[in-house]
Design a protein around this motif. Sequence first.
Motif, PDB file in Angstrom:
ATOM      1  N   LEU A  49     -29.943 -18.976  11.290  1.00 14.74           N
ATOM      2  CA  LEU A  49     -29.746 -19.953  10.225  1.00 14.74           C
ATOM      3  C   LEU A  49     -29.008 -19.385   9.022  1.00 14.74           C
ATOM      4  O   LEU A  49     -28.699 -20.126   8.085  1.00 14.74           O
ATOM      5  CB  LEU A  49     -31.110 -20.494   9.776  1.00 14.74           C
ATOM      6  N   VAL A  50     -28.733 -18.077   9.026  1.00 12.51           N
ATOM      7  CA  VAL A  50     -28.052 -17.447   7.899  1.00 12.51           C
ATOM      8  C   VAL A  50     -26.548 -17.656   8.034  1.00 12.51           C
ATOM      9  O   VAL A  50     -25.951 -17.365   9.078  1.00 12.51           O
ATOM     10  CB  VAL A  50     -28.369 -15.940   7.832  1.00 12.51           C
ATOM     11  N   ALA A  51     -25.930 -18.166   7.004  1.00  8.07           N
ATOM     12  CA  ALA A  51     -24.482 -18.352   6.994  1.00  8.07           C
ATOM     13  C   ALA A  51     -23.794 -17.036   6.660  1.00  8.07           C
ATOM     14  O   ALA A  51     -24.189 -16.339   5.718  1.00  8.07           O
ATOM     15  CB  ALA A  51     -24.094 -19.412   5.958  1.00  8.07           C
ATOM     16  N   ASN A  52     -22.801 -16.679   7.444  1.00  4.94           N
ATOM     17  CA  ASN A  52     -22.014 -15.475   7.204  1.00  4.94           C
ATOM     18  C   ASN A  52     -22.902 -14.227   7.131  1.00  4.94           C
ATOM     19  O   ASN A  52     -22.713 -13.341   6.310  1.00  4.94           O
ATOM     20  CB  ASN A  52     -21.195 -15.617   5.905  1.00  4.94           C
ATOM     21  N   GLY A  53     -23.896 -14.189   8.045  1.00  2.00           N
ATOM     22  CA  GLY A  53     -24.828 -13.056   8.035  1.00  2.00           C
ATOM     23  C   GLY A  53     -24.189 -11.743   8.420  1.00  2.00           C
ATOM     24  O   GLY A  53     -24.706 -10.676   8.092  1.00  2.00           O
TER      25      GLY A  53
END
Length: 539
Positions: A49-53
């Motif tokens: 669910l993390v964007a640009n992790g």
Amino acid sequence: MARTLQQPSHRRRRSNVPTVLAAGTAALALAGSGLALFEGGASAAVGNLVANGGFETGSLSGWSCTGTASTVSSPTHSGSNALQATPGSSDTATCQQTVSVLPNTTYTLSGWVQGPYVYLGASGTGGTDPSVWSGQSGWNQLGTTFTTGAGVGSITVYVHGWYGQGAYSADDITLTGPAGTASPSPSTSAGSSSPTPSSSPSSSPSSSSPSSSPSSSPSSPPSGSPSSSPSPTGPTTPPSGGLPAHALTGYWQNFDNGATVQRLRDVQSAYDIIAVSFADATSTPGAIGFTLDPALATKLGGYTDADFKADIAAKHAAGKRVVVSVGGQNGTIVVNSTASANNFANSAYALIQSYGFDGVDIDLENGVDPVYMAQALHTLQSKVGSGFVLTVAPETIGMYSTSGAYFQLALNTKDILTVVNTQFYNSGGMNGCDGKVYNQGTVDFITGQICTHIQGGLRPDQVGIGVPASSKAAGGGYVNSTVVNNALDCLATGTNCGSFVPPAKWPTIRGAMTWSTNWDAANGNDFSANVGAHVHAMP
């Protein structure tokens, strides 16, 4: 704990330790602790669910950062880019983003980091906000599992360093679990007005030599820093066993070594937990037995098993708990297999049934197997039930890092653990959680070690201070009651600290322990009267 006069209860002493936490300090790999240093793993899991992790956009899009932060092409854990950020004297270089989640749902957060004091965590979870950390020069993976509270629609995922420390790197940050339905607030770019630490340090950390203390430390944790440890899957709060929130523990000697001899009924009323010292090994591997010392009985003018059992019952009537302590300095109980673990559990349960003990204390100073001893203790707890009391009294070196056997044992039994009372004596100098070396016999030594224990994964209510009751009770490290009380205040409220101020306040810190009630009596009851009153007055 020593059975002979003025003998150190530690056989090992470390005085020339590194000036930064050893790599083992960050080895947070313990099943069921909610805290892990993972091995292997993909850079992005399905359901992340993390964007640009992985910072593969070549920018900090999706992240809101403070201080000096950017993407770099080296070093990276995987792919072409990673985050690199440098804390300042009043900034932890926090990068965070808001993520939509579901209430009452379990999520797993992980990320690869390197550098001094790198923290990974989440805030706004609706429960105990998880945070894990490490301090390694090479890439290592941090991870934690947590469950959101009722009504929670979004959380904040963050990574940050620590005041005045060097640059850190982060890569491949993932939050695995079902996506929520909320619309998170848009994150802004680096250098925006995203939340900053709740307060700044009073001054930048000292650049003094390793043998000295820092001139000051942050007065409170940065936003999202680990004021509490992550919760493991399953029960997180062990049975209280009828104990007060803040408890005093004392060891009663089943032998005469020059201290005041006592019947159990004579143990000072301030002690909430009395550890009967000691149960010994039998001819059966892993099994323990207990016998009243005939020489002590003679010196007391007669003291029978019936007398002893009646004294335990009387302590119960007064609201106290009595456990049987296993080992001591000379103890050689070996639990290193399923068979010996079962032997330990069965024999300990037989003693509990016979004498009325409430549980056990583990004080094996000649080595402990954290896997099989944990197995034995869980088996024993299942036999005893919800009133089971488990205390542990490691030597300082055993709790120096999460890779230590005793630290592993504590984390492996976190679901049933009452309190770890580390022996803060016979230790020399050791690193605190800030990487500085502090000498035994000081407030800084005690608070710096306690900080390591809590940041390593134990709840504050599972951690206590262990000290000798007099200068004769140990080979070194005796402190008077004022030092113990100041350390408790420092840990609980941030007051009466030495040069080291912990990065958070832990008002639920469990209390204090001493070796022994007998040496306390020989020292005019200073510990039970003064530390006992202080512990019981804590809110």
